[in-house]
Scaffold this active site. Structure first.
Site, PDB file in Angstrom:
ATOM      1  N   TRP A   1      -8.153  -2.750  -7.445  1.00 41.34           N
ATOM      2  CA  TRP A   1      -7.802  -3.819  -7.237  1.00 41.34           C
ATOM      3  C   TRP A   1      -8.972  -5.722  -7.178  1.00 41.34           C
ATOM      4  O   TRP A   1      -8.837  -6.018  -7.133  1.00 41.34           O
ATOM      5  CB  TRP A   1      -6.195  -4.340  -6.082  1.00 41.34           C
ATOM      6  CG  TRP A   1      -5.652  -2.991  -6.423  1.00 41.34           C
ATOM      7  CD1 TRP A   1      -4.734  -2.544  -4.899  1.00 41.34           C
ATOM      8  CD2 TRP A   1      -4.551  -3.719  -7.152  1.00 41.34           C
ATOM      9  NE1 TRP A   1      -3.907  -1.698  -6.135  1.00 41.34           N
ATOM     10  CE2 TRP A   1      -3.798  -2.485  -6.830  1.00 41.34           C
ATOM     11  CE3 TRP A   1      -4.262  -4.383  -8.008  1.00 41.34           C
ATOM     12  CZ2 TRP A   1      -2.389  -2.169  -7.816  1.00 41.34           C
ATOM     13  CZ3 TRP A   1      -3.409  -3.947  -8.811  1.00 41.34           C
ATOM     14  CH2 TRP A   1      -1.986  -3.356  -8.837  1.00 41.34           C
TER      15      TRP A   1
ATOM     16  N   ASP B   1      -7.331  -9.453   0.707  1.00 42.86           N
ATOM     17  CA  ASP B   1      -6.222  -9.036  -0.500  1.00 42.86           C
ATOM     18  C   ASP B   1      -5.773  -7.739   0.916  1.00 42.86           C
ATOM     19  O   ASP B   1      -6.203  -6.655   0.824  1.00 42.86           O
ATOM     20  CB  ASP B   1      -7.130  -7.953  -1.427  1.00 42.86           C
ATOM     21  CG  ASP B   1      -5.971  -7.165  -2.473  1.00 42.86           C
ATOM     22  OD1 ASP B   1      -4.499  -7.482  -1.963  1.00 42.86           O
ATOM     23  OD2 ASP B   1      -5.517  -6.680  -3.117  1.00 42.86           O
TER      24      ASP B   1
ATOM     25  N   LYS C   1       4.739  -3.716  -0.365  1.00 43.57           N
ATOM     26  CA  LYS C   1       4.088  -2.535  -0.252  1.00 43.57           C
ATOM     27  C   LYS C   1       4.715  -2.365   1.603  1.00 43.57           C
ATOM     28  O   LYS C   1       5.514  -1.801   1.941  1.00 43.57           O
ATOM     29  CB  LYS C   1       3.164  -3.004   0.716  1.00 43.57           C
ATOM     30  CG  LYS C   1       2.561  -3.173  -1.337  1.00 43.57           C
ATOM     31  CD  LYS C   1       2.068  -2.500  -2.399  1.00 43.57           C
ATOM     32  CE  LYS C   1       1.989  -2.648  -3.864  1.00 43.57           C
ATOM     33  NZ  LYS C   1       0.935  -3.148  -3.925  1.00 43.57           N
TER      34      LYS C   1
HETATM   35  C1  LIG Z   1       0.218  -3.754  -5.112  1.00 43.14           C
HETATM   36  C2  LIG Z   1      -1.421  -4.349  -5.128  1.00 43.14           C
HETATM   37  C3  LIG Z   1      -1.350  -5.947  -5.609  1.00 43.14           C
HETATM   38  C4  LIG Z   1      -0.834  -6.506  -6.799  1.00 43.14           C
HETATM   39  O1  LIG Z   1       0.057  -6.566  -6.526  1.00 43.14           O
HETATM   40  P1  LIG Z   1       0.841  -7.456  -7.132  1.00 43.14           P
HETATM   41  O2  LIG Z   1       2.263  -8.445  -6.262  1.00 43.14           O
HETATM   42  O3  LIG Z   1       2.149  -6.733  -7.974  1.00 43.14           O
HETATM   43  O4  LIG Z   1       0.836  -8.515  -8.273  1.00 43.14           O
HETATM   44  C5  LIG Z   1      -2.988  -6.220  -5.114  1.00 43.14           C
HETATM   45  N1  LIG Z   1      -3.840  -5.354  -4.294  1.00 43.14           N
HETATM   46  C6  LIG Z   1      -3.228  -4.662  -3.519  1.00 43.14           C
HETATM   47  C7  LIG Z   1      -3.814  -3.950  -2.894  1.00 43.14           C
HETATM   48  C8  LIG Z   1      -2.131  -3.754  -4.308  1.00 43.14           C
HETATM   49  O5  LIG Z   1      -1.706  -2.873  -3.580  1.00 43.14           O
END
Ligand SMILES: *Cc1c(COP(=O)(O)O)cnc(C)c1O
Length: 364
Positions: free
Chosen positions: A105, A175, A199
């Site tokens: 990511w 993030d 998540k």
């Molecule tokens: C799942 C995830 C993403 C991507 O998320 P989307 O909502 O599908 O764009 C980005 N960063 C992390 C750490 C993730 O677990």
């Protein structure tokens, strides 16, 4: 606890939600709080919706222990959009940001940032396409002139997680998609925290962005209006239609976390699960092997290998028969991944480790 018909859901995202939350949503689906309409049919300009919207913001602030100084925005496009929106709002071709890469990511975030400005890779723990650890503070090659320093608090795919808050000397941008609200956070160090809800905080469709007002003040105003943080702040995330239903569900998840002792309660619950699962892995070093360094292990996504790929395939299929779903590792890593977000209970993990013990015994 599992209910008849429902699987124990170890999917990485969209992921398990607390059963109580799902039941509440089901009970209220046709008539939200006696307003005579479903949340799905309600105007985002209605009083009924606005109450849900503002409650959700207040509960997120309460959980993280922050006040109005942190603006809470609901945006669309997922965390992946924030990879682009952050640098769009802060970088120019003459300015630079620090990025710490600890997984796939973070790599994606860097690609977007490079389209808008300069990027200094303050650290990467990439090693032969694998990321097995979080860097130490003294490894970070920070640029004191950086506009911000971006990192990924939990690496959903590789199964590692920061156990400390990096010191960057500039606002941190995190993030936090896959461990948001799983433990307390040191908020003052952060300029922005963003998380796709699917998540740990709710269903897919809403991205939660916390942004400090001083850092917000520095964001650009010469970019498309819809992508400006200031636009969404000024209109309380009602500049355009927000994902109302997703925000409503986040509101219910916030209630569930508050009822379960807040972020301290989540931390305790997640540590208890980690102890059970990593304890079982470490107890059988000839059978289960966790590739991530011990000081970097994730309490959200637990990645491990078995002695052979055949055994891994068998583990996943026998797991399915035992009603465990989502155990297959990410295709770039292989092996097994157990995603155990907040809503997974210690009892769920106790059942899984019993299955692991039996499987190791039968196949050793
Ligand atoms: C799942 C995830 C993403 C991507 O998320 P989307 O909502 O599908 O764009 C980005 N960063 C992390 C750490 C993730 O677990």
């Amino acid at each position: 606890m599992a209910q008849q018909g429902r699987l124990i859901n170890f999917n990485p995202g969209p992921a398990v939600l607390p059963l109580e939350v799902m039941k509440k949503a089901q009970a209220e689906l046709l008539d939200l709080r006696g307003c005579g309409l479903s949340i799905l049919e309600t105007s985002h300009r209605s009083k009924d919706y606005e109450a849900v919207h503002n409650e959700t913001i207040a509960k997120i602030r309460k959980l993280l222990g922050v006040g109005e100084e942190f603006r809470v925005l609901f945006m669309g496009g997922g965390a992946s959009s924030q990879f682009a929106i952050v640098p769009m709002n802060y970088l120019t071709k003459d300015t630079s940001a620090d990025y710490i890469i600890t997984g796939a990511w973070g790599e994606k975030a860097v690609k977007e940032a490079k389209l808008h400005g300069k990027v200094n890779i303050a650290a990467t723990t990439e090693d032969n396409k694998q990321y097995k650890r979080i860097p130490k503070q003294e490894e970070l090659k920070l640029d004191p002139g950086a506009v911000y320093c971006h990192y990924t608090s939990n690496n959903t795919i590789f199964g590692s997680q920061w156990q400390y808050t990096p010191k960057a000397g500039v606002p941190l941008v995190c993030d936090m998609s896959s461990d948001f609200l799983s433990r307390p956070v040191s908020m003052p160090a952060h300029g922005i925290i963003y998380a796709g809800a699917q998540k740990n905080a709710g269903p897919a469709g809403v991205t939660i962005v916390l942004i400090h007002k001083d850092f917000l003040a520095k964001s650009r105003e010469d970019i498309p209006i819809i992508f400006r943080y200031k636009t969404h702040d000024k209109d309380n995330s009602l500049y355009n239609t927000p994902p109302c239903f997703a925000i409503y569900l986040v509101n219910l998840v916030m209630d569930w976390i508050l009822e379960n002792d807040g972020l301290q309660g989540m931390k305790k619950r997640n540590e208890e699960k980690g102890k059970l699962l990593y304890g079982t892995i470490d107890k059988h070093p000839d059978f289960f092997r966790a590739p991530v360094a011990k000081d970097s292990r994730s309490l959200m996504n637990v990645v491990f290998r078995l002695p052979s790929e055949d055994l891994e395939t068998k583990f996943v299929s026998e797991g399915k028969a035992a009603r465990f779903i989502g155990l297959k590792g990410h295709r770039s890593v292989g092996g097994i991944r157990v995603s155990m977000y907040n809503a997974i209970s210690p009892e769920d993990i106790a059942r899984l480790v019993q299955f692991m013990e039996d499987f190791a015994k039968k196949n050793s």
